[in-house]
Design a protein around this motif. Structure first.
Motif, PDB file in Angstrom:
ATOM      1  N   SER A  43      31.301  31.167  56.745  1.00  0.00           N
ATOM      2  CA  SER A  43      32.227  32.195  57.023  1.00  0.00           C
ATOM      3  C   SER A  43      32.428  33.278  55.906  1.00  0.00           C
ATOM      4  O   SER A  43      32.394  33.002  54.500  1.00  0.00           O
ATOM      5  CB  SER A  43      33.673  31.496  57.291  1.00  0.00           C
ATOM      6  OG  SER A  43      33.412  31.127  58.582  1.00  0.00           O
ATOM      7  N   ILE A  44      32.827  34.650  56.205  1.00  0.00           N
ATOM      8  CA  ILE A  44      33.161  35.738  55.229  1.00  0.00           C
ATOM      9  C   ILE A  44      34.623  36.232  55.321  1.00  0.00           C
ATOM     10  O   ILE A  44      35.040  36.271  56.617  1.00  0.00           O
ATOM     11  CB  ILE A  44      32.290  36.794  55.589  1.00  0.00           C
ATOM     12  CG1 ILE A  44      30.778  36.376  55.177  1.00  0.00           C
ATOM     13  CG2 ILE A  44      32.735  37.805  54.696  1.00  0.00           C
ATOM     14  CD1 ILE A  44      29.791  37.573  55.713  1.00  0.00           C
ATOM     15  N   TYR A  45      35.217  36.014  54.180  1.00  0.00           N
ATOM     16  CA  TYR A  45      36.609  36.404  54.077  1.00  0.00           C
ATOM     17  C   TYR A  45      36.876  37.567  53.377  1.00  0.00           C
ATOM     18  O   TYR A  45      36.152  37.845  52.320  1.00  0.00           O
ATOM     19  CB  TYR A  45      37.644  35.281  53.532  1.00  0.00           C
ATOM     20  CG  TYR A  45      37.622  34.087  54.585  1.00  0.00           C
ATOM     21  CD1 TYR A  45      38.841  33.972  55.559  1.00  0.00           C
ATOM     22  CD2 TYR A  45      36.670  33.196  54.801  1.00  0.00           C
ATOM     23  CE1 TYR A  45      39.167  33.203  56.129  1.00  0.00           C
ATOM     24  CE2 TYR A  45      36.907  32.127  55.672  1.00  0.00           C
ATOM     25  CZ  TYR A  45      38.092  32.122  56.694  1.00  0.00           C
ATOM     26  OH  TYR A  45      38.361  31.190  57.382  1.00  0.00           O
ATOM     27  N   HIS A  46      37.797  38.495  53.660  1.00  0.00           N
ATOM     28  CA  HIS A  46      38.071  39.453  52.928  1.00  0.00           C
ATOM     29  C   HIS A  46      39.571  39.358  52.131  1.00  0.00           C
ATOM     30  O   HIS A  46      40.439  38.820  53.091  1.00  0.00           O
ATOM     31  CB  HIS A  46      37.918  40.741  53.648  1.00  0.00           C
ATOM     32  CG  HIS A  46      36.830  41.612  54.080  1.00  0.00           C
ATOM     33  ND1 HIS A  46      36.382  42.666  54.533  1.00  0.00           N
ATOM     34  CD2 HIS A  46      35.668  40.891  53.469  1.00  0.00           C
ATOM     35  CE1 HIS A  46      35.189  43.049  54.453  1.00  0.00           C
ATOM     36  NE2 HIS A  46      34.707  41.918  54.121  1.00  0.00           N
ATOM     37  N   TYR A  47      39.681  39.380  51.129  1.00  0.00           N
ATOM     38  CA  TYR A  47      40.965  39.610  50.351  1.00  0.00           C
ATOM     39  C   TYR A  47      41.192  40.701  49.727  1.00  0.00           C
ATOM     40  O   TYR A  47      40.573  41.500  49.219  1.00  0.00           O
ATOM     41  CB  TYR A  47      40.792  38.378  49.201  1.00  0.00           C
ATOM     42  CG  TYR A  47      40.421  37.097  49.561  1.00  0.00           C
ATOM     43  CD1 TYR A  47      41.431  36.095  49.557  1.00  0.00           C
ATOM     44  CD2 TYR A  47      39.177  36.779  49.886  1.00  0.00           C
ATOM     45  CE1 TYR A  47      41.118  34.867  50.135  1.00  0.00           C
ATOM     46  CE2 TYR A  47      38.854  35.517  50.223  1.00  0.00           C
ATOM     47  CZ  TYR A  47      39.987  34.733  50.288  1.00  0.00           C
ATOM     48  OH  TYR A  47      39.580  33.210  50.736  1.00  0.00           O
ATOM     49  N   GLU A  48      42.489  41.081  49.987  1.00  0.00           N
ATOM     50  CA  GLU A  48      43.201  42.429  49.822  1.00  0.00           C
ATOM     51  C   GLU A  48      43.839  42.412  48.615  1.00  0.00           C
ATOM     52  O   GLU A  48      44.007  41.519  47.810  1.00  0.00           O
ATOM     53  CB  GLU A  48      44.240  42.937  50.698  1.00  0.00           C
ATOM     54  CG  GLU A  48      43.745  43.227  52.236  1.00  0.00           C
ATOM     55  CD  GLU A  48      44.785  43.147  53.016  1.00  0.00           C
ATOM     56  OE1 GLU A  48      45.963  43.797  52.547  1.00  0.00           O
ATOM     57  OE2 GLU A  48      44.892  43.263  54.430  1.00  0.00           O
ATOM     58  N   ASN A  49      43.901  43.832  48.049  1.00  0.00           N
ATOM     59  CA  ASN A  49      44.569  43.920  46.577  1.00  0.00           C
ATOM     60  C   ASN A  49      43.863  43.244  45.354  1.00  0.00           C
ATOM     61  O   ASN A  49      44.643  42.985  44.314  1.00  0.00           O
ATOM     62  CB  ASN A  49      46.183  43.353  46.682  1.00  0.00           C
ATOM     63  CG  ASN A  49      46.825  44.024  47.774  1.00  0.00           C
ATOM     64  OD1 ASN A  49      46.831  45.093  48.069  1.00  0.00           O
ATOM     65  ND2 ASN A  49      47.725  42.851  48.213  1.00  0.00           N
ATOM     66  N   PHE A  50      42.760  43.536  45.329  1.00  0.00           N
ATOM     67  CA  PHE A  50      41.778  42.707  44.367  1.00  0.00           C
ATOM     68  C   PHE A  50      40.917  43.842  43.781  1.00  0.00           C
ATOM     69  O   PHE A  50      40.042  44.503  44.042  1.00  0.00           O
ATOM     70  CB  PHE A  50      40.690  41.783  44.905  1.00  0.00           C
ATOM     71  CG  PHE A  50      40.443  40.666  44.187  1.00  0.00           C
ATOM     72  CD1 PHE A  50      41.179  39.648  44.021  1.00  0.00           C
ATOM     73  CD2 PHE A  50      39.057  40.885  43.416  1.00  0.00           C
ATOM     74  CE1 PHE A  50      40.812  38.427  43.015  1.00  0.00           C
ATOM     75  CE2 PHE A  50      38.890  39.820  42.505  1.00  0.00           C
ATOM     76  CZ  PHE A  50      39.807  38.669  42.505  1.00  0.00           C
ATOM     77  N   SER A  51      41.542  44.162  42.482  1.00  0.00           N
ATOM     78  CA  SER A  51      40.971  45.341  41.532  1.00  0.00           C
ATOM     79  C   SER A  51      39.669  45.050  41.123  1.00  0.00           C
ATOM     80  O   SER A  51      38.915  43.776  41.267  1.00  0.00           O
ATOM     81  CB  SER A  51      41.915  45.363  40.483  1.00  0.00           C
ATOM     82  OG  SER A  51      41.637  44.223  39.369  1.00  0.00           O
TER      83      SER A  51
END
Length: 96
Positions: A49-57
């Motif tokens: 599975s692929i996950y996207h994490y927000e607010n990651f500089s």
């Protein structure tokens, strides 16, 4: 007018040396971290599975990418903070 969620952006992934994470990537335009976890076992072990994490500089991505242990970094600095880094599963579903 449709109220569906837009399709996630494709983020180029690079393979990493980790027992639990297959590959990682980052989109600096949206500050999105992409993680492809491993699935399966033995010789059948591969991308899952692929996950996207927000607010990651971009700086946070560099620290993650260059960590001595990708898995420990994920477990210590990303996974415990779902409010700081909201995430969602973006794995493309294959047609049955």
């Amino acid at each position: 007018m449709s109220s569906t969620t837009p399709a996630p952006r494709r983020i180029q992934l690079i393979d990493v040396d980790s027992s639990q994470i297959h590959s990682i990537g980052h989109d600096p335009d949206t500050n999105t971290l992409a993680i492809c976890f491993k699935r399966g076992s033995g010789v059948a072990r591969g991308p899952g599975s692929i996950y996207h994490y927000e607010n990651f500089s971009a700086a946070e991505f560099e620290a993650f990418k260059n960590a001595d242990s990708i898995g420990k970094h994920f477990g210590g600095y990303i996974k415990p903070f779902p409010l700081k880094y909201p995430y969602r599963n973006v794995t493309e579903q294959k047609a049955a």
